[in-house]
Write a protein that holds these residues in place. Sequence first.
Motif, PDB file in Angstrom:
ATOM      1  N   LEU A  23      33.544 -10.250  19.450  1.00  0.00           N
ATOM      2  CA  LEU A  23      32.578 -10.947  18.618  1.00  0.00           C
ATOM      3  C   LEU A  23      32.609 -12.418  19.032  1.00  0.00           C
ATOM      4  O   LEU A  23      33.632 -13.086  18.902  1.00  0.00           O
ATOM      5  CB  LEU A  23      32.937 -10.793  17.139  1.00  0.00           C
ATOM      6  CG  LEU A  23      31.954 -11.390  16.142  1.00  0.00           C
ATOM      7  CD1 LEU A  23      30.605 -10.670  16.239  1.00  0.00           C
ATOM      8  CD2 LEU A  23      32.503 -11.255  14.730  1.00  0.00           C
ATOM      9  N   VAL A  24      31.483 -12.912  19.571  1.00  0.00           N
ATOM     10  CA  VAL A  24      31.432 -14.259  20.132  1.00  0.00           C
ATOM     11  C   VAL A  24      30.400 -15.081  19.362  1.00  0.00           C
ATOM     12  O   VAL A  24      29.265 -14.643  19.176  1.00  0.00           O
ATOM     13  CB  VAL A  24      31.048 -14.207  21.629  1.00  0.00           C
ATOM     14  CG1 VAL A  24      30.911 -15.595  22.220  1.00  0.00           C
ATOM     15  CG2 VAL A  24      32.075 -13.392  22.405  1.00  0.00           C
ATOM     16  N   PRO A  25      30.784 -16.264  18.896  1.00  0.00           N
ATOM     17  CA  PRO A  25      29.820 -17.132  18.207  1.00  0.00           C
ATOM     18  C   PRO A  25      28.787 -17.680  19.187  1.00  0.00           C
ATOM     19  O   PRO A  25      29.107 -18.014  20.325  1.00  0.00           O
ATOM     20  CB  PRO A  25      30.686 -18.251  17.628  1.00  0.00           C
ATOM     21  CG  PRO A  25      31.948 -18.231  18.404  1.00  0.00           C
ATOM     22  CD  PRO A  25      32.114 -16.856  18.967  1.00  0.00           C
ATOM     23  N   LEU A  26      27.548 -17.764  18.735  1.00  0.00           N
ATOM     24  CA  LEU A  26      26.473 -18.297  19.564  1.00  0.00           C
ATOM     25  C   LEU A  26      26.422 -19.817  19.436  1.00  0.00           C
ATOM     26  O   LEU A  26      26.954 -20.393  18.491  1.00  0.00           O
ATOM     27  CB  LEU A  26      25.134 -17.692  19.156  1.00  0.00           C
ATOM     28  CG  LEU A  26      25.018 -16.181  19.356  1.00  0.00           C
ATOM     29  CD1 LEU A  26      23.694 -15.677  18.815  1.00  0.00           C
ATOM     30  CD2 LEU A  26      25.187 -15.813  20.810  1.00  0.00           C
ATOM     31  N   GLY A  27      25.734 -20.427  20.393  1.00  0.00           N
ATOM     32  CA  GLY A  27      25.600 -21.875  20.371  1.00  0.00           C
ATOM     33  C   GLY A  27      26.833 -22.540  20.937  1.00  0.00           C
ATOM     34  O   GLY A  27      27.514 -21.991  21.793  1.00  0.00           O
ATOM     35  N   GLY A  28      27.126 -23.718  20.449  1.00  0.00           N
ATOM     36  CA  GLY A  28      28.283 -24.453  20.958  1.00  0.00           C
ATOM     37  C   GLY A  28      28.141 -24.724  22.442  1.00  0.00           C
ATOM     38  O   GLY A  28      27.102 -25.161  22.909  1.00  0.00           O
ATOM     39  N   ARG A  29      29.175 -24.387  23.199  1.00  0.00           N
ATOM     40  CA  ARG A  29      29.163 -24.629  24.643  1.00  0.00           C
ATOM     41  C   ARG A  29      28.944 -23.349  25.442  1.00  0.00           C
ATOM     42  O   ARG A  29      28.933 -23.389  26.666  1.00  0.00           O
ATOM     43  CB  ARG A  29      30.481 -25.260  25.049  1.00  0.00           C
ATOM     44  CG  ARG A  29      30.703 -26.583  24.341  1.00  0.00           C
ATOM     45  CD  ARG A  29      32.071 -27.094  24.572  1.00  0.00           C
ATOM     46  NE  ARG A  29      32.028 -28.092  25.628  1.00  0.00           N
ATOM     47  CZ  ARG A  29      33.103 -28.587  26.189  1.00  0.00           C
ATOM     48  NH1 ARG A  29      34.281 -28.170  25.840  1.00  0.00           N
ATOM     49  NH2 ARG A  29      32.991 -29.496  27.131  1.00  0.00           N
ATOM     50  N   VAL A  97      28.147  -9.343  19.401  1.00  0.00           N
ATOM     51  CA  VAL A  97      29.200  -8.531  20.005  1.00  0.00           C
ATOM     52  C   VAL A  97      28.877  -8.406  21.488  1.00  0.00           C
ATOM     53  O   VAL A  97      27.805  -7.939  21.863  1.00  0.00           O
ATOM     54  CB  VAL A  97      29.290  -7.139  19.345  1.00  0.00           C
ATOM     55  CG1 VAL A  97      30.306  -6.269  20.090  1.00  0.00           C
ATOM     56  CG2 VAL A  97      29.674  -7.276  17.881  1.00  0.00           C
ATOM     57  N   VAL A  98      29.798  -8.867  22.302  1.00  0.00           N
ATOM     58  CA  VAL A  98      29.631  -8.864  23.743  1.00  0.00           C
ATOM     59  C   VAL A  98      30.532  -7.769  24.311  1.00  0.00           C
ATOM     60  O   VAL A  98      31.710  -7.709  23.963  1.00  0.00           O
ATOM     61  CB  VAL A  98      30.005 -10.250  24.328  1.00  0.00           C
ATOM     62  CG1 VAL A  98      29.939 -10.263  25.827  1.00  0.00           C
ATOM     63  CG2 VAL A  98      29.098 -11.319  23.737  1.00  0.00           C
ATOM     64  N   PRO A  99      29.981  -6.903  25.180  1.00  0.00           N
ATOM     65  CA  PRO A  99      30.814  -5.839  25.745  1.00  0.00           C
ATOM     66  C   PRO A  99      31.844  -6.379  26.726  1.00  0.00           C
ATOM     67  O   PRO A  99      31.717  -7.507  27.221  1.00  0.00           O
ATOM     68  CB  PRO A  99      29.796  -4.939  26.462  1.00  0.00           C
ATOM     69  CG  PRO A  99      28.655  -5.828  26.781  1.00  0.00           C
ATOM     70  CD  PRO A  99      28.608  -6.866  25.686  1.00  0.00           C
ATOM     71  N   ALA A 100      32.831  -5.558  27.020  1.00  0.00           N
ATOM     72  CA  ALA A 100      33.825  -5.927  28.023  1.00  0.00           C
ATOM     73  C   ALA A 100      33.119  -6.253  29.331  1.00  0.00           C
ATOM     74  O   ALA A 100      32.083  -5.662  29.655  1.00  0.00           O
ATOM     75  CB  ALA A 100      34.802  -4.773  28.230  1.00  0.00           C
ATOM     76  N   LEU A 101      33.643  -7.185  30.076  1.00  0.00           N
ATOM     77  CA  LEU A 101      33.021  -7.593  31.328  1.00  0.00           C
ATOM     78  C   LEU A 101      32.925  -6.440  32.324  1.00  0.00           C
ATOM     79  O   LEU A 101      32.064  -6.445  33.203  1.00  0.00           O
ATOM     80  CB  LEU A 101      33.794  -8.759  31.942  1.00  0.00           C
ATOM     81  CG  LEU A 101      33.741 -10.047  31.128  1.00  0.00           C
ATOM     82  CD1 LEU A 101      34.676 -11.094  31.724  1.00  0.00           C
ATOM     83  CD2 LEU A 101      32.326 -10.577  31.032  1.00  0.00           C
TER      84      LEU A 101
END
Length: 152
Positions: A23-29, A97-101
């Motif tokens: 789970l990755v927050p959007l925005g920021g850097r 939610v970003v999948p595994a690379l």
Amino acid sequence: MHADDLAARVRALRDLDANGDALVPLGGRLFDVVISAAGQRGHATVATVEAAQTYGCGPVIADVRRPWLYWLVPPGTTARWEHHPHGVCVGAPAEIVVPALTQRRPSGGAYWLRPCRGRLLVSPGALRRALYAHQPRPTPHRSMREVLGGPA
């Protein structure tokens, strides 16, 4: 940025390297996300953006559970993204939610249709033009209002 926020981002990115969804927050850097329909027109949009960008399309996530493509665009795009009938731009404070690379094929969930390559992100301008050209449907606006609880 608050220390707790930084720690959460580091943990989330570490989870990506450990072959797990994060789970990755959007925005920021990091990035904002433009959401559009998948399907044949969505994939045609990917091909058009791929051809328009010197180094390829940039990262795109597809999800077999939902008919959407998630285009990773530069942070701050949400503030400049004007209404588009075929794409909704989402940034902070939302999360994705970003999948595994390593997840590059459909397996019942999200996967990288176009994987991350260095710092390359999708060009918002190229994406806007390609969305107008291919008009992927259904449009995400109604679903995004339901998910985010406000106008999209």
